[in-house]
Design a protein around this motif. Structure first.
Motif, PDB file in Angstrom:
ATOM      1  N   ALA A   1       0.830  -1.212   0.000  1.00 60.06           N
ATOM      2  CA  ALA A   1       0.000   0.000   0.000  1.00 60.06           C
ATOM      3  C   ALA A   1       0.858   1.253   0.000  1.00 60.06           C
ATOM      4  O   ALA A   1       0.584   2.227  -0.710  1.00 60.06           O
ATOM      5  N   PHE A   2       1.929   1.200   0.853  1.00 63.14           N
ATOM      6  CA  PHE A   2       2.845   2.336   0.866  1.00 63.14           C
ATOM      7  C   PHE A   2       3.412   2.588  -0.524  1.00 63.14           C
ATOM      8  O   PHE A   2       3.420   3.710  -1.020  1.00 63.14           O
ATOM      9  N   ARG A   3       3.899   1.547  -1.156  1.00 67.44           N
ATOM     10  CA  ARG A   3       4.548   1.714  -2.462  1.00 67.44           C
ATOM     11  C   ARG A   3       3.565   2.248  -3.504  1.00 67.44           C
ATOM     12  O   ARG A   3       3.923   3.065  -4.349  1.00 67.44           O
ATOM     13  N   LYS A   4       2.331   1.769  -3.449  1.00 65.78           N
ATOM     14  CA  LYS A   4       1.336   2.270  -4.399  1.00 65.78           C
ATOM     15  C   LYS A   4       1.090   3.765  -4.192  1.00 65.78           C
ATOM     16  O   LYS A   4       0.973   4.540  -5.151  1.00 65.78           O
ATOM     17  N   LEU A   5       1.012   4.163  -2.936  1.00 68.20           N
ATOM     18  CA  LEU A   5       0.812   5.581  -2.640  1.00 68.20           C
ATOM     19  C   LEU A   5       2.009   6.401  -3.120  1.00 68.20           C
ATOM     20  O   LEU A   5       1.849   7.486  -3.702  1.00 68.20           O
ATOM     21  N   PHE A   6       3.197   5.880  -2.849  1.00 66.33           N
ATOM     22  CA  PHE A   6       4.390   6.620  -3.249  1.00 66.33           C
ATOM     23  C   PHE A   6       4.465   6.783  -4.755  1.00 66.33           C
ATOM     24  O   PHE A   6       4.728   7.870  -5.262  1.00 66.33           O
ATOM     25  N   GLU A   7       4.275   5.701  -5.477  1.00 66.07           N
ATOM     26  CA  GLU A   7       4.402   5.765  -6.928  1.00 66.07           C
ATOM     27  C   GLU A   7       3.293   6.596  -7.558  1.00 66.07           C
ATOM     28  O   GLU A   7       3.460   7.130  -8.658  1.00 66.07           O
ATOM     29  N   ALA A   8       2.158   6.700  -6.869  1.00 66.57           N
ATOM     30  CA  ALA A   8       1.075   7.547  -7.387  1.00 66.57           C
ATOM     31  C   ALA A   8       1.444   9.022  -7.313  1.00 66.57           C
ATOM     32  O   ALA A   8       0.920   9.842  -8.078  1.00 66.57           O
ATOM     33  N   GLU A   9       2.347   9.376  -6.400  1.00 67.98           N
ATOM     34  CA  GLU A   9       2.798  10.771  -6.288  1.00 67.98           C
ATOM     35  C   GLU A   9       3.934  10.987  -7.283  1.00 67.98           C
ATOM     36  O   GLU A   9       5.035  10.457  -7.120  1.00 67.98           O
ATOM     37  N   ASP A  10       3.662  11.792  -8.319  1.00 69.21           N
ATOM     38  CA  ASP A  10       4.597  11.890  -9.434  1.00 69.21           C
ATOM     39  C   ASP A  10       5.503  13.108  -9.359  1.00 69.21           C
ATOM     40  O   ASP A  10       6.500  13.174 -10.069  1.00 69.21           O
ATOM     41  N   THR A  11       5.175  14.076  -8.526  1.00 66.31           N
ATOM     42  CA  THR A  11       5.953  15.320  -8.500  1.00 66.31           C
ATOM     43  C   THR A  11       6.701  15.535  -7.198  1.00 66.31           C
ATOM     44  O   THR A  11       7.730  16.208  -7.186  1.00 66.31           O
ATOM     45  N   VAL A  12       6.205  14.987  -6.098  1.00 63.48           N
ATOM     46  CA  VAL A  12       6.819  15.187  -4.786  1.00 63.48           C
ATOM     47  C   VAL A  12       7.585  13.925  -4.408  1.00 63.48           C
ATOM     48  O   VAL A  12       7.061  12.809  -4.514  1.00 63.48           O
TER      49      VAL A  12
END
Length: 508
Positions: free
Chosen positions: A13-24
């Motif tokens: 879940a963490f990784r999905k959230l991280f990869e969804a953030e494309d600019t920060v």
């Protein structure tokens, strides 16, 4: 990654959230402040610097000057849950621009040891804020320069007028030589004032639509002679006719001369200078050092050298009037401020990129225009009175010395003169029966009506009235202010013979 062993769904879940953030950029840190894993955005932000690899300290991603501040907020986040701290830092990528900055925040993880690091690129925001502050500061300096130039021009006009009047009385040779020296000094002072007016964007311009590339090419022979044999000038121009801009041709020549001379002086041992012209369409606002360029169609003139570059500490000040790093070499500090003023008055922008030891590139952004439609030939002008015929002149100026000198010169030339100190007194004189054939008026005057409004009011009443506008600076009476009006503009300080010639020219 033992801290998260057995909790694969949470890690996923963490990784999905991280990869969804494309600019920060985001990274999870262990209790010692080391990176457990990070998103791809953080890797892109790090560029050619140390990447966010598992096991390295978060502070290692940043330059030595800013790593301590990052380490401090990481320790604070790992120690407990106070309000998250935020610092400005610089990533350890040598290829980043000198003003590149990131905003770094760190907060403790919920329910387990560790912290979440957040890295956001704020370079564009910082540049925009700096440009807004710089623009406001330069605007204030410009208003001051314009006001000083106006008053100084009035003084120069009085000095040159008095000297010219004394010369007309045919003094002895030594006195005449002294008076000519006064006139020469006043002329040099006037040139200095014109540069201040250019910076303040309050000079008289005669803009017209020009093919920018052809104009640059026409200047090339002069620039070649100016540079000499040690500097190579190359042109990177589009095929003719190329994009069009609306600009004063003489002012564009001045811009090219100023920037080319600066480029030459930055390479005392010789080097290359490139002049390029290109059409650029911006879909969104572009923030660059020197300006924030809005979206639209632009024509960009680039002047690039291979010189010593501009020190980062000096870069924010290069457009200030009288700021120069070459004072001992004769620099006045007015060249770049003049360039900026001309571009602003032409609706454009100036941006600059420079690296020490590698060179500097100035980019001049002109609004692109469509070539104007052919204008049909006008009908022959109506014949007017002979240029040397005496006329009734309404002379309006709020400076008594200038008004007195001008009135004396006009009367000596045979004209009938009615003097007025402002627009209201001038209108009263007309109402009392003085019917002028020529109006000579300063543009900037006290009261509710300036010279341009006075000219319009009298011209509506007297359609054959000849109008000569004079001013030390005329914010409303230049450029678009004179468009469509058959008025003559005379810039202070002027010689009295120029005033007589303007009246004769207006009447021919």
């Amino acid at each position: 990654m033992s801290e998260l062993r057995g909790r694969e769904p949470d890690e996923t879940a963490f990784r999905k959230l991280f990869e969804a953030e494309d600019t920060v950029g985001l990274a999870v840190l262990d209790p010692q402040g080391r990176i457990l894993f990070a998103n791809a955005a953080l890797g892109r932000l790090c560029g050619d610097g140390p990447g966010p690899k598992p096991g390295i300290a978060a502070a290692a991603l940043f330059t030595l000057e800013t790593a301590t501040a990052v380490a401090d907020i990481v320790r604070a986040a790992l120690a407990g849950p106070p309000a998250p701290a935020v610092v400005l830092a610089r990533l350890a990528d040598a290829a980043l621009p000198a003003d590149a900055q990131v905003e770094v925040a760190c907060r403790p993880l919920r329910g387990e040891a560790g912290a979440l690091l957040r890295v956001a690129d704020v370079t564009a925001r910082q540049r925009m804020q700096a440009q807004m502050e710089e623009g406001a500061r330069l605007q204030s300096v410009g208003r001051l320069a314009g006001g000083v130039a106006h008053d100084f021009n009035n003084l120069l006009a009085a000095i040159s007028g008095a000297a010219e009047a004394a010369l007309s009385r045919e003094p002895d040779a030594p006195t005449a030589e002294d008076l000519r020296q006064i006139l020469d000094s006043a002329s040099r002072g006037a040139r200095l004032v014109r540069q201040l007016l250019a910076f303040a964007s309050r000079q008289a311009l005669a803009p017209r639509v020009l093919p920018l590339a052809a104009t640059v090419e026409a200047m090339a022979p002069l620039l070649h002679r100016l540079l000499g044999g040690r500097h190579l000038l190359t042109l990177d121009l589009p095929a003719r006719p190329g994009p069009q801009v609306r600009v004063d041709a003489s002012q564009l020549d001045q811009v090219l001369l100023n920037l080319t001379v600066n480029a030459r002086d930055a390479m005392p041992g010789g080097g290359g200078i490139r002049l390029g012209v290109e059409a650029v369409t911006l879909a969104e606002e572009r923030v660059e050092p020197g300006a924030v360029v809005p979206p639209g169609d632009w024509v960009v003139l680039t002047v690039a050298d291979q010189g010593r570059g501009i020190a980062p500490a000096d870069l924010p000040r290069i457009f200030e009037p009288f700021f120069t790093t070459r004072r001992t070499e004769g620099g006045t500090g007015l060249g770049l401020s003049t360039v900026l003023g001309i571009l602003r008055q032409s609706g454009g922008h100036v941006t600059v990129a420079s690296r020490l030891g590698e060179g500097t590139a100035f980019r001049l952004w002109f609004p692109a225009v469509v070539a104007p439609a052919a204008v049909p030939a006008s009908s022959p002008p109506v014949a007017r009175r002979a240029p040397d015929a005496p006329r009734r002149v309404l002379l309006v100026d709020d400076e008594p010395p200038l008004r007195r000198l001008a009135a004396h010169a006009l009367k000596a030339a045979g004209h009938e003169v009615c003097e007025a100190e402002d627009a209201e007194v001038a209108l009263e004189a007309v109402a009392d029966g003085f019917v002028p054939e020529v109006l000579v008026t300063d543009v900037t005057m006290p009261g509710e009506m300036d010279g341009l409004a006075l000219a319009d009011a009298l011209h509506a009443r007297l359609p054959d009235l000849l109008v000569v506008l004079v001013s030390g600076y005329a914010e409303r009476a230049v450029g678009e202010g004179l468009a469509g009006r058959d008025y003559v503009f005379l810039e202070k300080p002027f010689r009295m013979k120029s005033l007589l010639a303007a009246i004769a020219g207006a009447g021919s």
